[in-house]
Write a protein that holds these residues in place. Sequence first.
Motif, PDB file in Angstrom:
ATOM      1  N   HIS A  19     111.080  39.293  27.388  1.00 14.44           N
ATOM      2  CA  HIS A  19     111.348  38.573  26.141  1.00 14.44           C
ATOM      3  C   HIS A  19     111.962  37.205  26.410  1.00 14.44           C
ATOM      4  O   HIS A  19     111.582  36.220  25.779  1.00 14.44           O
ATOM      5  N   THR A  22     109.779  34.243  26.828  1.00 13.10           N
ATOM      6  CA  THR A  22     109.106  33.655  25.662  1.00 13.10           C
ATOM      7  C   THR A  22     109.854  32.447  25.117  1.00 13.10           C
ATOM      8  O   THR A  22     109.294  31.661  24.364  1.00 13.10           O
ATOM      9  N   PHE A  40     100.700  33.516  20.833  1.00  9.87           N
ATOM     10  CA  PHE A  40     101.350  34.411  21.775  1.00  9.87           C
ATOM     11  C   PHE A  40     101.071  33.984  23.200  1.00  9.87           C
ATOM     12  O   PHE A  40     100.026  33.411  23.496  1.00  9.87           O
ATOM     13  N   HIS A  44      98.260  40.928  25.306  1.00  7.21           N
ATOM     14  CA  HIS A  44      98.781  42.206  24.811  1.00  7.21           C
ATOM     15  C   HIS A  44      99.584  42.009  23.523  1.00  7.21           C
ATOM     16  O   HIS A  44      99.466  42.795  22.575  1.00  7.21           O
ATOM     17  N   ASP A  45     100.400  40.963  23.473  1.00  6.75           N
ATOM     18  CA  ASP A  45     101.220  40.709  22.278  1.00  6.75           C
ATOM     19  C   ASP A  45     100.346  40.340  21.083  1.00  6.75           C
ATOM     20  O   ASP A  45     100.616  40.754  19.955  1.00  6.75           O
ATOM     21  N   ARG A  48      98.713  43.588  19.864  1.00  7.26           N
ATOM     22  CA  ARG A  48      99.693  44.405  19.139  1.00  7.26           C
ATOM     23  C   ARG A  48      99.947  43.815  17.755  1.00  7.26           C
ATOM     24  O   ARG A  48     100.029  44.536  16.762  1.00  7.26           O
ATOM     25  N   HIS A  49     100.056  42.482  17.677  1.00 10.51           N
ATOM     26  CA  HIS A  49     100.245  41.801  16.400  1.00 10.51           C
ATOM     27  C   HIS A  49      99.075  42.091  15.461  1.00 10.51           C
ATOM     28  O   HIS A  49      99.275  42.431  14.295  1.00 10.51           O
TER      29      HIS A  49
END
Length: 78
Positions: A19, A22, A40, A44-45, A48-49
């Motif tokens: 995290h 980011t 992102f 993967h993020d 997921r979003h």
Amino acid sequence: CPHPGCGRRFERKFNLDTHTKTHAPDQGRDFSCSSCEKKFSRRHDLQRHMASVHNSDQMHACTTCKKSFSRRDALARH
């Protein structure tokens, strides 16, 4: 998270470290959501979003207070 104004907390050091990256100014955000303006740094993020925000057909409800969550892990943390 030690970043000013963030306040996110993580139980695992790996999650905190991931995290924290980011917030790095040189961290590219190459993965854009086609349904909204969010960007992102990891595919993967974005996936997921998309699954939890834009394709959320299944909600997970708390049996005690009836609050709903789009992700099962969010319900478990609740």
